[in-house]
Structure formats: structure tokens, C-alpha cells
Scaffold this motif. Structure first.
Motif, PDB file in Angstrom:
ATOM      1  N   GLU A   1      11.742  -6.513   1.408  1.00  0.00           N
ATOM      2  CA  GLU A   1      10.602  -6.433   0.492  1.00  0.00           C
ATOM      3  C   GLU A   1      10.139  -4.986   0.392  1.00  0.00           C
ATOM      4  O   GLU A   1      10.235  -4.214   1.350  1.00  0.00           O
ATOM      5  N   TYR A   2       9.689  -4.617  -0.800  1.00  0.00           N
ATOM      6  CA  TYR A   2       9.092  -3.294  -0.974  1.00  0.00           C
ATOM      7  C   TYR A   2       7.585  -3.476  -0.995  1.00  0.00           C
ATOM      8  O   TYR A   2       7.051  -4.243  -1.812  1.00  0.00           O
ATOM      9  N   ILE A   3       6.898  -2.790  -0.101  1.00  0.00           N
ATOM     10  CA  ILE A   3       5.467  -3.018   0.109  1.00  0.00           C
ATOM     11  C   ILE A   3       4.666  -1.780  -0.299  1.00  0.00           C
ATOM     12  O   ILE A   3       4.956  -0.661   0.152  1.00  0.00           O
ATOM     13  N   THR A   4       3.677  -1.980  -1.145  1.00  0.00           N
ATOM     14  CA  THR A   4       2.762  -0.894  -1.499  1.00  0.00           C
ATOM     15  C   THR A   4       1.366  -1.131  -0.916  1.00  0.00           C
ATOM     16  O   THR A   4       0.537  -0.219  -0.923  1.00  0.00           O
ATOM     17  N   ASP A   5       1.113  -2.329  -0.431  1.00  0.00           N
ATOM     18  CA  ASP A   5      -0.173  -2.652   0.200  1.00  0.00           C
ATOM     19  C   ASP A   5      -0.232  -1.937   1.550  1.00  0.00           C
ATOM     20  O   ASP A   5       0.461  -2.304   2.502  1.00  0.00           O
TER      21      ASP A   5
ATOM     22  N   ARG B   1      -0.924  -4.006   4.655  1.00  0.00           N
ATOM     23  CA  ARG B   1       0.240  -4.790   5.087  1.00  0.00           C
ATOM     24  C   ARG B   1       1.219  -3.908   5.861  1.00  0.00           C
ATOM     25  O   ARG B   1       1.791  -4.331   6.865  1.00  0.00           O
ATOM     26  N   ILE B   2       1.414  -2.679   5.407  1.00  0.00           N
ATOM     27  CA  ILE B   2       2.312  -1.755   6.112  1.00  0.00           C
ATOM     28  C   ILE B   2       1.785  -1.470   7.514  1.00  0.00           C
ATOM     29  O   ILE B   2       2.532  -1.448   8.487  1.00  0.00           O
TER      30      ILE B   2
ATOM     31  N   GLY C   1       5.030   3.890  -0.472  1.00  0.00           N
ATOM     32  CA  GLY C   1       5.290   2.503  -0.105  1.00  0.00           C
ATOM     33  C   GLY C   1       6.372   2.467   0.952  1.00  0.00           C
ATOM     34  O   GLY C   1       6.816   3.504   1.439  1.00  0.00           O
TER      35      GLY C   1
END
Length: 386
Positions: free
Chosen positions: A118-122, A125-126, A140
Motif C-alpha cells: 500500500e502507498y500511504i500518505t496519511d 498511519r505512517i 508518503g
């Protein structure tokens, strides 16, 4: 049926994986020589990361990455713990739009192979995945929980055992001191115990030693040594979470027991910078220490900016190793100007990733004369022209 006599020099990940793949052919008579111990040398100092979509290998070679990863997963399935797999997952941070595109493409490839990504920008969440990370500078991050790192020494010994079970021979504690060459072709070897043996094919799998091994046949192997300087940081706080392999373009980090292993990435090394690269003798590598202040200062600067949760950690220990690099950071595989003297070297920081697929293809070429696109792209002639 007359068997093809094959000599492999070097018992690290390159030599043992090739030895195993050759031993699968009934008409191959394979002998591997290792001057010290199987899986020792620079293989024993490998971080062993096999990540599904980091920047260590271009996405166009995803099949190479996947084949290596699944080879080791199969080892683990056959005998749990035999490849030293630690499934930590990987977090790959993007600091530019170009990296965002590369990571997203890698995630798509991993998912097409049946793995998560998954690619995460939040940013929150990271930080849940890696609390000590400063998310402000990154655009991200790509994340998978499926991969991790392996143990190069255990894998090498696993390959060696499989090779022997198939009839291959391993001679350790003996150094190849001479490669005999007649009319421009390799015909055999001499060893430190005073013995000589004729072979149809000799393959140099000695990694950082290849410049010296190549001299035995008058060959200038175009590799440089880059410094793989690893530092073990004792974090200031107990890590009560799964520390994923952390990947940035300039460095990577992973958990090592209660410490964090951190190292400058091999693709960020400058072969023209004498602090990064040169021609050194791997026999002089110390077991521990030997590292340079430049690298630890650089890495602490990176941590201060990107992983502030580690900045106050103390330096627990360090070690120095050498990577065998070519100008394009891809290995040299196959034929050389000396007939029947082949190379499987120059893997740099990617030996554990690339060796299984290369060994599969190279074994087929040696035994059946069938080349592959991979062998053609990583062949020696590309370097003669530069």
C-alpha cells in the motif's frame, strides 16, 4: 555419459547458489573451493534484506527480486529457520515525485504476485508503523508486511548442503592459488595444499576478491570496492513494536535484536570518491570495527532529519565490509575474454536478491548453452565498451 567438470571459486551466496543449481544437472560434476568457511567473508556481513519494492533493484528486474524472495521462502517452508527469515515488512519513504512513481509501480508488481502493498500518505498511519520516524519531510511511504530479511550465511550453507546431497563436492579451507590457462582458455586450477586439477569450466564467484582472482588469468575485472559500514545503534527507548526495514534513497535501517542496524545504501555510493570507493584487500577486513567517522556522522545527520527517535541512541558496535560494484551497479555474469573462465560477481549490495535467478540462468547456460535476456544484459561486454 561424460560429465562436464566444473570448478567454482568462492563459497558465499554467489558460489553456493550456483553450485546448487549446477548440481541439478545429471551431467555436471561440480566442485566448489572456499578458502575459509562457507557463507563467511562478506556474505556473513550482508544485511540480507530482500524487499519487494525498495530501490535496490530497478522494477524492470522485479522477476529477479521475486525469484530470490520465493526461493528463500521455500527454504523456510522446507525447514523452518533454515534461511533465517525475519518477517518485519518494509517501509519505503518517498522524498520526491520520481520516488513516489517508482514505489507505486513496485507495489503494483508485488500485489500482482500475490503479496500485500500500500502507498500511504496519511502521516499518522505512517507513524503507527514506525513511531520514531519524522514524517514531515516525506511525501508518503510504501509499506508491505510480507517481506523482511534473511541470513546470508545460513542460506549459503543451505545451498551447500543441497549441492552435496546432489553429488557436488565442497573443499573448504583451501585457496585456489593458480588458474591454468592454455591457448587462451582456462583448463584447471592449483590449490594452496599443493594439488592440481583439470576442469572444463572455472567460475569466479569471489565477489570483492574478484579483482585478485581475475589476475590469476590476466583479467582486469572492472569492479570497485565500496565501503559497507554498518552501525548498531542502541535506541534510547525500548522498541515495543515491529521495526520494519526502513528504506530511504541514502540509507536503510533494520532491527538487530535490541539494536537498530543502519547503513549507507550502496546505490548512493560515489565510485569516484576515495572515501566511498577504491581497490582494497578484503582479506584485511576486521571482524569488528574498522569503520570511518565520515559514515557515522553522515548517518547520524540522516537520523536527526528522518528518524529523530534514534538520534539519542548510543553506538553499540560497528563493522566494515566491502561491496563489489561495477560502474552501472549491476553484476558481471558469464563469459570473459578467457574462454571457459566465467564470472558471477559484482553483485554489490544485491547478492542475496540476485544470486538465485542469476544462478538458475547461468547454470543452464553452462550446461546447455542456452542464454537468457538477464545474462545478456548483465554480460561482461557492456563494460568493455565503457
Amino acid at each position: 555419459m561424460a560429465k562436464k567438470k566444473i570448478c567454482i571459486i568462492g563459497g558465499g551466496i554467489s558460489g553456493t547458489s550456483l553450485g546448487y543449481n549446477l548440481s541439478l544437472y545429471d551431467d555436471a560434476d561440480v566442485t566448489l573451493y572456499e578458502k575459509d568457511r562457507i557463507g563467511g567473508g562478506t556474505t556473513s556481513k550482508s544485511a540480507g534484506t530482500v524487499c519487494l519494492f525498495d530501490d535496490s533493484l530497478d522494477n524492470r528486474y522485479f522477476d529477479v527480486r521475486l525469484y530470490g524472495f520465493e526461493t528463500y521462502l521455500k527454504m523456510e517452508k522446507e525447514k523452518p529457520g533454515s534461511a533465517g527469515f525475519d518477517q518485519t515488512g518494509t517501509l519505503v519513504c518517498a522524498t520526491s515525485e520520481k520516488e513516489v512513481l517508482r514505489i507505486k509501480a513496485g507495489i503494483a508488481l508485488a500485489k500482482s504476485a500475490g503479496y500485500t502493498g500500500e502507498y500511504i500518505t496519511d502521516k499518522a498511519r505512517i507513524r503507527e508503523i514506525l513511531p520514531m520516524l519524522d514524517t514531515e519531510p516525506i511525501l508518503g511511504a510504501g509499506y508491505t508486511k510480507d517481506d523482511g530479511y534473511f541470513d546470508g550465511t545460513m542460506i549459503s550453507n543451505n545451498f551447500a548442503g543441497k549441492m552435496q546431497a546432489n553429488g557436488g563436492k565442497i573443499i573448504s579451507g583451501v585457496k585456489v592459488t593458480k588458474v591454468t590457462v592454455e591457448d587462451g582458455q582456462a583448463t584447471g586450477i592449483e590449490t594452496s595444499d599443493g594439488k592440481s586439477e583439470s576442469y572444463d569450466v572455472v567460475i569466479d564467484c569471489t565477489g570483492p576478491w574478484s579483482r585478485f582472482t581475475g589476475e590469476l588469468v590476466g583479467l582486469d575485472v572492472p569492479i570497485w570496492h565500496t565501503k559497507a559500514e554498518a552501525f548498531f545503534i542502541a535506541p534510547p527507548e525500548k522498541m515495543d513494536f515491529v521495526f520494519p526495514i526502513l528504506k530511504y534513497p541514502a540509507f536503510y535501517a533494520l532491527r538487530a535484536g535490541e539494536n537498530v542496524f543502519i547503513c549507507k545504501s550502496h546505490l548512493s555510493m560515489d565510485l569516484d570518491n576515495p572515501e566511498h570507493a577504491g581497490q582494497w584487500n578484503p582479506d584485511h577486513l576486521p571482524e569488528r570495527g574498522g569503520t570511518d567517522d565520515y559514515f557515522i556522522e553522515f548517518l547520524y545527520e540522516q537520523m536527526e532529519k528522518d528518524v529523530p527517535g534514534l538520534v539519542d541512541g548510543g553506538l553499540s558496535s560497528s563493522w566494515l565490509s566491502y561491496r563489489a560494484e561495477t560502474r552501472d551497479f549491476l553484476p558481471i555474469i558469464g563469459d570473459t575474454p578467457v574462454k571457459n573462465y566465467l564470472l558471477a560477481t559484482g553483485y554489490g549490495g544485491n547478492g542475496i536478491i540476485e544470486a538465485p535467478a542469476v544462478s538458475r540462468d547461468l547454470a543452464k547456460y553452462i550446461m546447455r548453452g542456452e542464454s537468457t535476456l538477464l545474462l545478456e544484459e548483465w554480460a561482461f561486454p557492456r563494460l568493455w565498451k565503457k
